[in-house]
Motif scaffolding. Structure first.
Motif, short mmCIF file in Angstrom:
data_model
loop_
_atom_site.label_atom_id
_atom_site.label_comp_id
_atom_site.label_asym_id
_atom_site.label_seq_id
_atom_site.Cartn_x
_atom_site.Cartn_y
_atom_site.Cartn_z
N HIS A 169 0.72 -1.08 0.00
CA HIS A 169 -0.26 -0.29 -0.09
C HIS A 169 0.61 1.43 0.07
CE1 HIS A 169 -3.68 -1.91 0.31
NE2 HIS A 169 -3.52 -2.33 1.36
N VAL A 170 1.98 1.19 0.44
CA VAL A 170 2.95 2.32 0.81
C VAL A 170 4.27 2.08 -0.08
CG1 VAL A 170 1.89 3.54 3.25
CG2 VAL A 170 3.32 1.29 2.55
N ALA A 171 4.48 1.55 -0.14
CA ALA A 171 5.76 0.46 -1.28
C ALA A 171 5.61 2.00 -2.26
CB ALA A 171 5.55 -0.90 -1.99
N GLY A 172 7.16 1.53 -2.51
CA GLY A 172 7.90 2.19 -3.70
C GLY A 172 7.31 1.71 -5.38
N VAL A 173 7.72 2.66 -6.08
CA VAL A 173 8.32 1.77 -7.73
C VAL A 173 9.23 0.84 -7.70
CG1 VAL A 173 8.31 2.09 -9.76
CG2 VAL A 173 7.13 3.69 -8.78
N GLU A 174 10.21 0.36 -7.22
CA GLU A 174 10.78 -0.63 -7.37
C GLU A 174 10.36 -2.23 -6.89
OE1 GLU A 174 15.12 -1.51 -6.74
OE2 GLU A 174 14.86 0.44 -6.16
N MET A 175 9.86 -1.52 -5.76
CA MET A 175 8.94 -2.99 -4.87
C MET A 175 7.51 -3.29 -5.06
SD MET A 175 7.75 -3.01 -1.08
CE MET A 175 9.20 -3.15 -0.63
N GLN A 176 6.86 -2.24 -6.11
CA GLN A 176 5.20 -2.53 -6.67
C GLN A 176 6.23 -3.88 -8.27
OE1 GLN A 176 1.94 -2.22 -6.56
NE2 GLN A 176 2.32 -1.09 -4.85
N LEU A 177 6.88 -2.90 -8.83
CA LEU A 177 7.03 -3.88 -10.19
C LEU A 177 7.73 -5.70 -9.48
CD1 LEU A 177 9.36 -1.03 -11.86
CD2 LEU A 177 6.76 -2.09 -12.63
N THR A 178 8.75 -5.34 -9.10
CA THR A 178 9.05 -6.81 -8.15
C THR A 178 7.88 -7.67 -7.51
OG1 THR A 178 11.16 -5.52 -7.98
CG2 THR A 178 10.98 -7.53 -6.78
N ALA A 179 6.93 -6.98 -6.85
CA ALA A 179 5.94 -7.74 -6.64
C ALA A 179 5.03 -8.62 -7.51
CB ALA A 179 5.02 -6.94 -5.63
N ALA A 180 5.34 -7.52 -9.24
CA ALA A 180 3.94 -7.95 -10.04
C ALA A 180 5.46 -9.16 -10.48
CB ALA A 180 4.28 -6.94 -10.84
N VAL A 181 6.96 -8.93 -10.75
CA VAL A 181 6.99 -10.93 -11.26
C VAL A 181 6.97 -11.50 -10.50
CG1 VAL A 181 9.75 -10.87 -12.51
CG2 VAL A 181 8.54 -8.50 -12.55
N SER A 182 7.00 -11.56 -8.99
CA SER A 182 7.28 -12.61 -8.43
C SER A 182 6.26 -13.26 -7.84
CB SER A 182 7.88 -11.87 -6.35
OG SER A 182 9.00 -11.12 -6.75
N PHE A 183 4.77 -12.76 -8.07
CA PHE A 183 3.30 -12.82 -8.32
C PHE A 183 3.99 -13.82 -9.47
CE2 PHE A 183 1.02 -10.58 -5.31
CZ PHE A 183 2.00 -10.32 -4.41
N LEU A 184 3.61 -13.37 -10.71
CA LEU A 184 3.98 -14.59 -12.15
C LEU A 184 4.83 -15.39 -12.29
CD1 LEU A 184 2.35 -14.45 -15.20
CD2 LEU A 184 3.83 -12.87 -15.98
N THR A 185 5.60 -15.50 -11.58
CA THR A 185 6.64 -16.32 -11.24
C THR A 185 5.65 -17.47 -10.23
OG1 THR A 185 9.04 -14.91 -11.59
CG2 THR A 185 9.30 -16.81 -10.72
N VAL A 186 5.41 -17.14 -9.43
CA VAL A 186 4.38 -18.27 -8.00
C VAL A 186 4.24 -18.88 -9.01
CG1 VAL A 186 3.33 -18.92 -6.24
CG2 VAL A 186 5.22 -16.87 -6.23
N LEU A 187 3.01 -17.98 -10.04
CA LEU A 187 1.42 -19.08 -10.55
C LEU A 187 2.25 -19.62 -11.96
CD1 LEU A 187 -1.17 -19.22 -12.34
CD2 LEU A 187 -0.54 -17.18 -13.56
N GLN A 188 4.12 -18.96 -12.34
CA GLN A 188 3.77 -20.36 -14.08
C GLN A 188 5.12 -21.47 -13.35
OE1 GLN A 188 6.82 -17.27 -15.29
NE2 GLN A 188 5.38 -16.31 -16.90
N GLU A 189 5.26 -21.29 -12.22
CA GLU A 189 6.06 -22.25 -10.68
C GLU A 189 4.52 -23.51 -10.74
OE1 GLU A 189 8.89 -20.78 -8.21
OE2 GLU A 189 10.53 -20.03 -10.09
N GLU A 190 3.71 -23.52 -10.29
CA GLU A 190 2.76 -23.28 -9.64
C GLU A 190 3.16 -24.21 -8.55
OE1 GLU A 190 1.51 -27.32 -12.44
OE2 GLU A 190 0.91 -26.06 -14.01
N SER A 191 3.51 -23.37 -7.47
CA SER A 191 3.67 -24.00 -6.52
C SER A 191 2.93 -24.18 -5.69
CB SER A 191 4.32 -22.80 -5.57
OG SER A 191 6.10 -22.41 -6.72
N VAL A 192 1.15 -23.64 -5.74
CA VAL A 192 0.00 -24.20 -4.92
C VAL A 192 -0.83 -23.90 -6.18
CG1 VAL A 192 0.84 -22.60 -2.80
CG2 VAL A 192 -0.53 -21.41 -4.72
#
Length: 860
Positions: free
Chosen positions: A100-123
């Motif tokens: 909610h209060v994160a900067g641009v760098e953390m937001q971009l990193t989170a978008a990439v990490s969420f997509l990676t979790v989806l592609q790896e089918e961890s859950v």
């Protein structure tokens, strides 16, 4: 120890010099001191080492700095793989709070990490949608456009994996409110892109009821950005609803958008129309699409030049998509329009002064280059449009202009599409050989690199597809080929782009099929040896070494082959530089791959073993790694003496080697050599496939020798026959006054002797023709197995069996291959089909197997 003060200069000038130096040092040192962390900062950044990964992540997200939180978010896929339950329970809620209060760098990193979790089918996908989907949807409307687009890309990837029910309830239903005019511009743009993705997810009736109303409202939005975005998504919507609804719903919207006041909207409508041509019937194309396209073409040169680049890019697809409904006049009009685009910007119109021309060049130069580049990209499609038979009359002048265009991107695109053009022209490919030579000599190495990618296929089409397709007249179709090829290689060698040079040398291995053996020997083979000796780039040297081995493999003169082998041994294997001796080992590895085992053992086995005494450890190390392949070329009992030499060299290495690295490799090599099985001259089932490959290589090598011998005999017989004819003519002139009876007897005796010798001449001549025919089979890179042979360590051959067959067996094989080839391909006797060749190879291999089986039974 007393300092030596007398050597130091304490004069007034030097003292001030020392002070200035000290001041400079202090100035340099100050930023370094300021950049160091204070004890409080170090304490704040320190984390207890005994914490687990989950606890450390929670701690850093709660009380750490932004850079530490970003590191935790980037490490989220690893945490999900290690402990998904704890990560979802403790770490993900903290990430949600921080974002909610994160900067641009953390937001971009989170978008990439969420997509990676989806592609790896961890859950599971349900767990993912329950835990991650809400976070993605919350951040879609971020104030930063880059962050919003990153989360949107993640959401579009998630939609493809989510079940229909979740997409309908979590995404489609809230989308109704997000697409309203009361929402922000960014929210409506996001809604347009989601519409295109959702349209492929549901059935047609659901899309008609729930999606199409939103699509219509967004197509009529007050903002042109929204209309443009939704117009580009209409293609996906049309694919989802089918042909009937596309005709009744999507096509009217596209027609209206094509007349929009915004140029970007009209451009999007035009591109969508072109992409949906296959979904429209003939009536829609002729009555609706064609008038719109004609208006686009007319406006592109007058008032709306923004559509010009897109129109030139889609022109090939457009012309072929509307081909069935064109009248002859319309066909000619679109062809003239393409020709005009192909030379756009190269002609200066009259009535403009120099300043206007200069201003026009500065403003529109890039646009015109892009248009001509798109025309080069569409050139193969335009050949189909006009029919390849009409190429020379309709398109050759444009082809010439594009290949000689002053801009590199245009020529680069033509070089890429040159192979496609050659395939389409087929038997008329000889008409573009001048442009091939021009592109080979282009001043830009990028153009050369693009052309070299399909150079073997292009040269094969040039030599076999045109009218001059005889084996003895290969160069008649491309007279300037050899100078162009040598010039291209020299330019690549003098440049810094060694990858282009390496690629060029690899593709030049096809030349034995294109150029006669003598030309390759004098123009290319020695050049390859020079590159190996003088070039400093290892990949380039290896490429030259392998191409040299291919040239040596297909060389048709024994004297030239012996000369090259001697140079390889003397200048590489016995060279003064250890670098040359290393390249000799690389060359020997290629020789084992391309030649038969008997050839390697005859010429290169002992020179390779001599390098066990090399003074450089790297050479001995490389040799030890090569010894298993060297041993695989031996056959017992034929090569028993070579096996003894190999064992003697290994014993010397074990006893005398002092280098630790070399000694360890020697010991490991000895174990590998002990496990190897040496092939024997007799037939062995476990080596059957490798034996056949090696037998084929050896047979081709013997046939090259046989062919050379027959050519020499043919030349001698031709010289002898000319001498006999001269003598007989002289004798007839001297005896012209003798009696007719004597003349008849002389003529009868001459005819009888000539008929007795002509039978032998004809037999030898037929053998020579058949041998040449088989040699062209062997030298054909496309049908030969030489380049495709795997480099097996346990391969063996049939040297004794082949040598026992004798010349008669060789010639009989030539006869069989020639008959099969003549029956299969009467039009092109030089290059038979692969099926006929494989058939007779297999038949000959079976016969050899039967003969060997009979010989074994007789010996038993």
């Amino acid at each position: 120890m007393r300092p030596v003060i007398s050597k130091m200069d304490f004069s007034h000038s030097s003292l001030f010099g020392y002070i200035e130096d000290l001041q400079e040092l202090t100035i340099i040192e100050r930023p370094v001191r300021r950049s160091l962390k204070t004890p409080e900062e170090i304490e704040r950044l320190t984390v207890d080492e005994e914490l687990s990964d989950i606890e450390r992540a929670v701690y850093l997200l709660s009380s750490g700095q932004d850079i530490q939180g970003t590191s935790v978010v980037a490490n989220l896929p690893v945490l999900m793989r290690q402990n998904p339950a704890e990560t979802l329970r403790r770490v993900l809620p903290k990430i949600r709070e921080v974002l909610h209060v994160a900067g641009v760098e953390m937001q971009l990193t989170a978008a990439v990490s969420f997509l990676t979790v989806l592609q790896e089918e961890s859950v599971s996908i349900h767990t993912y949608s329950h835990s991650f989907l809400h976070i993605i949807l919350q951040n879609l409307e971020h104030r930063d456009a880059g962050v919003s687009n990153a989360w949107l890309e993640t959401l579009l990837a998630v939609i493809e994996a989510l079940p229909k029910e979740i997409v309908r309830h979590e995404i489609l239903n809230p989308l109704v409110s997000k697409a309203q005019l009361s929402q922000t511009l960014q929210s409506r743009l996001v809604s347009c892109k989601i519409m295109g993705k959702v349209a492929n997810k549901f059935e047609a009736h659901i899309i008609k009821r729930e999606v199409l109303p939103l699509v219509k409202s967004l197509c009529q939005d007050v903002e042109y950005e929204v209309r443009t975005c939704m117009c580009r998504q209409l293609e996906h919507v049309a694919r989802g609803i089918g042909t009937e609804l596309t005709k009744t719903v999507v096509l009217p919207e596209l027609v209206e958008l094509a007349r929009d006041e915004g140029s970007s909207v009209r451009l999007a409508a035009f591109e969508t129309l072109v992409n949906l041509l296959d979904m429209f019937d003939a009536d829609d194309r002729s009555q609706t699409v064609l008038p719109l396209v004609k208006s686009f073409c007319e406006k592109s040169f007058k008032a709306d030049e923004s559509i010009l680049v897109s129109l030139s890019f889609h022109l090939g697809k457009l012309c072929n998509g509307l081909y069935g409904i064109f009248t002859p006049e319309q066909h000619l009009r679109f062809l003239e329009f393409y020709k005009k685009l192909s030379t756009l910007g190269l002609q200066q119109e009259n009535g403009h002064n120099d300043n206007q021309l200069h201003l026009q060049t500065l403003e529109q130069e890039k646009k015109y280059i892009s248009v001509r580049k798109n025309c080069a990209y569409n050139f193969p499609a335009m050949i189909v449009f006009v029919d390849p038979k009409n190429f020379h009359l309709e398109l050759y002048s444009i082809f010439f202009c594009l290949c000689h265009d002053p801009e590199v991107p245009v020529r680069y695109t033509m070089a890429i599409s040159f192979f496609e053009v050659a395939k389409l022209l087929n038997s008329d490919v000889y008409t573009i050989h001048k442009e091939l030579v021009t592109l080979l000599q282009d001043e830009s190495l990028e153009v050369l690199d693009a052309l070299v990618g399909h150079l073997p296929e292009i040269l094969e089409l040039m030599t076999n597809g045109g009218e001059n397709n005889g084996s003895e007249s290969k160069l008649l179709s491309i007279p300037d080929l050899i100078p162009a090829l040598t010039t291209a290689e020299q330019r690549a060698a003098t440049s810094l782009k060694w990858r282009t040079h390496e690629k060029l040398l690899q593709k030049y291995a096809c030349l034995p099929h294109i150029i006669p053996s003598d030309q390759i020997y004098y123009r290319f083979l020695h050049r390859m040896l020079t590159i190996i000796l003088t070039n400093n780039v290892l990949p380039v040297q290896k490429a030259a070494a392998r191409t040299l081995c291919v040239y040596l493999r297909y060389n048709r003169k024994q004297e030239q082959r012996h000369e090259v082998i001697q140079k390889l041994i003397e200048q590489l294997g016995q060279g003064k530089s250890y670098w040359n001796r290393l390249r000799f080992l690389d060359t020997c590895e290629f020789i084992m791959e391309l030649f038969s085992k008997s050839f390697f053992c005859k010429y290169f086995f002992l020179p390779v073993l001599e390098l066990t005494h090399d003074p450089v450890a790297n050479v001995r190390m490389k040799l030890c790694c090569l010894l298993p392949k060297v041993k695989s070329t031996l056959r017992i009992p034929t090569d028993k003496h070579l096996l003894q030499q190999l064992e003697l060299c290994i014993r010397k290495l074990l006893c005398q080697e002092k280098d630790k690295d070399v000694l360890s490799i020697v010991k490991r090599t000895v174990l590998e050599l002990d496990r190897m099985e040496i092939s024997v001259d007799a037939f062995q089932k476990r080596f059957y496939e490798n034996d056949l490959l090696d037998q084929e290589k050896e047979r081709q090598e013997h046939l090259l020798l046989e062919m050379e011998q027959l050519e020499k005999e043919k030349q001698k017989n031709e010289g002898r026959s000319t001498n006999i004819n001269d003598k007989m003519l002289e004798k007839k002139r001297r005896d012209s006054k003798t009696s007719s009876v004597l003349a008849k007897s002389i003529n009868l005796s001459f005819s009888g002797s000539s008929s007795g010798t002509s039978a032998g001449k004809e037999e030898k001549r037929s053998k020579l023709v058949r041998s040449q025919s088989f040699s062209t089979q062997v030298l054909h890179p496309k049908y030969s197995n030489i380049d495709k042979c795997p480099n097996k360590s346990s391969a063996t051959g049939y040297t004794s069996s082949v040598s026992g067959m004798g010349k008669s067996c060789m010639l009989s094989f030539c006869d069989d291959s020639f008959r099969a080839h003549s029956a299969g391909n009467s039009g092109n006797a030089a290059f038979p089909s692969s099926s006929s060749r494989n058939l007779f190879n297999s038949a000959d291999q079976k016969n050899n197997g039967n003969k060997e089986g009979q010989s074994r039974r007789m010996s038993m």
